[in-house]
Design an enzyme around this catalytic site. Structure first.
Site, mmCIF file in Angstrom:
data_model
loop_
_atom_site.group_PDB
_atom_site.id
_atom_site.type_symbol
_atom_site.label_atom_id
_atom_site.label_comp_id
_atom_site.label_asym_id
_atom_site.label_seq_id
_atom_site.Cartn_x
_atom_site.Cartn_y
_atom_site.Cartn_z
ATOM 1 N N ARG A 209 25.575 41.860 -35.716
ATOM 2 C CA ARG A 209 26.861 41.644 -35.668
ATOM 3 C C ARG A 209 27.563 42.575 -34.354
ATOM 4 N NH1 ARG A 209 29.269 42.657 -41.650
ATOM 5 N NH2 ARG A 209 31.028 41.605 -40.492
ATOM 6 N N GLY A 210 26.735 42.438 -33.459
ATOM 7 C CA GLY A 210 27.373 43.080 -32.299
ATOM 8 C C GLY A 210 27.803 44.366 -32.255
ATOM 9 N N GLU A 211 28.855 44.886 -31.906
ATOM 10 C CA GLU A 211 29.329 46.340 -31.882
ATOM 11 C C GLU A 211 29.864 46.493 -33.430
ATOM 12 O OE1 GLU A 211 33.338 46.709 -30.178
ATOM 13 O OE2 GLU A 211 33.307 44.166 -30.128
ATOM 14 N N GLY A 213 27.519 46.415 -35.791
ATOM 15 C CA GLY A 213 26.393 46.804 -36.389
ATOM 16 C C GLY A 213 25.387 45.611 -36.878
ATOM 17 N N ASP A 242 16.866 40.942 -28.816
ATOM 18 C CA ASP A 242 15.287 40.838 -28.491
ATOM 19 C C ASP A 242 14.758 42.312 -28.711
ATOM 20 O OD1 ASP A 242 15.410 38.214 -27.723
ATOM 21 O OD2 ASP A 242 15.981 38.904 -25.818
HETATM 22 P P1 AMP Z 1 19.454 38.266 -25.707
HETATM 23 O O1 AMP Z 1 20.444 38.765 -24.709
HETATM 24 O O2 AMP Z 1 18.897 38.968 -26.619
HETATM 25 O O3 AMP Z 1 19.818 36.845 -26.451
HETATM 26 O O4 AMP Z 1 18.171 37.705 -24.888
HETATM 27 C C1 AMP Z 1 18.312 37.438 -23.431
HETATM 28 C C2 AMP Z 1 16.978 36.866 -22.846
HETATM 29 O O5 AMP Z 1 16.468 35.570 -23.538
HETATM 30 C C3 AMP Z 1 16.918 36.668 -21.263
HETATM 31 O O6 AMP Z 1 16.176 37.581 -20.889
HETATM 32 C C4 AMP Z 1 16.670 35.129 -21.222
HETATM 33 O O7 AMP Z 1 15.528 35.232 -20.144
HETATM 34 C C5 AMP Z 1 16.057 34.708 -22.447
HETATM 35 N N1 AMP Z 1 16.506 33.369 -22.700
HETATM 36 C C6 AMP Z 1 17.772 32.992 -22.709
HETATM 37 N N2 AMP Z 1 18.200 31.742 -22.951
HETATM 38 C C7 AMP Z 1 16.767 31.189 -23.810
HETATM 39 C C8 AMP Z 1 15.911 30.295 -24.075
HETATM 40 N N3 AMP Z 1 16.649 29.050 -24.447
HETATM 41 N N4 AMP Z 1 14.730 30.103 -24.811
HETATM 42 C C9 AMP Z 1 14.109 31.456 -24.258
HETATM 43 N N5 AMP Z 1 14.415 32.486 -24.157
HETATM 44 C C10 AMP Z 1 15.855 32.418 -23.494
#
Ligand code: AMP
Length: 309
Positions: A209-211, A213, A242
């Site tokens: 949920r971003g900021e 939590g 991620d």
């Molecule tokens: P997040 O900010 O945690 O959503 O992750 C961003 C990372 O996900 C970036 O480094 C992108 O390279 C990767 N990303 C963005 N769009 C996609 C997608 N459609 N499939 C796989 N990886 C992606």
């Protein structure tokens, strides 16, 4: 060469990318990124970690050396002729949401990984954000994983909803943010949305949920909450989700239990990993932060929760 030998190792499938990113702090071209990179850099703080993915012939060797320097096993990372996955996006204002400018799958377009034999026995698997068919192909090759978690994004919720439902049916932990869970379940109330997702298969939903939590919802109604780390300098939010998923699963792998207490501790580690990821472009701050700094942030969150830490 880094090897994954323990039962409690984490295998991470996801994108390995050269990103183009613009935030109020500046602009970077071809910065190392991708869901597997951020998740692996977070998971490896707690457990042996091996990403599965593909890079093109344009991928700089220095990035491979960087990952190796992190103790990350590279036997599941393939190099193929063609271009490395590229995503570009920009953030403005509060930086809560990326505006995707471009996504080029490149060598991921027809990548069908053969998981090396030594990685098939990893007991913890993170199906990071990537095409759901790739997530399924990886899962099909694993021997007897104990905990499988999956992450996704709107790109796949809108583009491949059926395949994504199959992923959801087969995993124990689902990582998802507020906008994604609303769109995937059709429920606007977040508790109802989490319940609806739990009915589709997972035993645990980690709602980002971003900021505000993270809440961890379990079958049976148990919910634990972790506040966001109070960061004041958000340079580049890319990879926060991620890193959270990687830290969460890496910590669970190091613990080996799924009690509500362990899940809350895991959510705290994931939150701390995310807070480090957003302090710089790319995964470099997440990689270089000391174990002592990680522990200090864990303590701070524990104090915010009214616990002595
Ligand atoms: P997040 O900010 O945690 O959503 O992750 C961003 C990372 O996900 C970036 O480094 C992108 O390279 C990767 N990303 C963005 N769009 C996609 C997608 N459609 N499939 C796989 N990886 C992606």
């Amino acid at each position: 060469m880094n090897r994954v030998t323990q039962e409690r190792s984490v295998l991470v499938v996801g994108s390995v990318a050269l990103d183009g990113i613009e935030t109020p702090y500046g602009r970077r071209e071809r910065v190392l990124g991708g869901s597997a990179v951020y998740a692996s850099c977070a998971a490896r703080r707690f457990a042996k970690t091996a990403p599965v993915g593909v890079v093109g012939d344009d991928f700089p060797d220095e990035h491979l050396r960087f990952l190796e320097s992190q103790g990350i096993a590279l036997t599941g990372l393939y190099r193929k002729p063609g271009k490395t996955f590229h995503w570009s996006g920009s953030y403005t204002g509060g930086m809560g949401k990326a505006r995707t400018l471009d996504t080029q799958l490149g060598v991921f377009q027809d990548f069908s990984p053969d998981i090396p034999a030594d990685l098939r026995s990893c007991r913890y698997v993170l199906l990071g954000n990537i095409h759901p068919s790739l997530q399924i192909r990886v899962l099909d090759q694993m021997e007897s994983p104990e905990v499988v978690g999956a992450d996704t994004m709107n790109f796949w919720i809108e583009g491949e909803p059926e395949l994504l439902r199959e992923v959801v049916r087969r995993v124990r932990v689902m990582f998802i943010n507020e906008a994604e869970i609303r769109s995937f379940t059709g429920e606007s109330n977040l508790i109802a949305a989490a319940d609806s997702l739990l009915e589709m298969g997972p035993q645990i939903v980690v709602l980002k949920r971003g900021e505000h939590g993270t809440s961890v919802h379990q079958v049976g109604g148990e919910i634990v909450f972790v506040p966001a780390y109070p960061s004041t300098e958000v340079v580049d939010p890319t990879g926060a989700g991620d890193a959270l998923a990687g830290g969460f699963l890496g910590y669970l792998a190091s613990r080996g239990d799924l009690s509500p207490g362990a899940l809350q501790e895991a959510a705290i580690r994931g939150t701390v990993a995310a807070s480090c990821a957003i302090e710089d472009f790319g995964p470099f701050r997440l990689a270089s932060v000391s174990d002592a700094e990680i522990e200090a942030r864990v303590d701070r969150i524990n104090r915010m929760l009214g616990r002595s830490g």
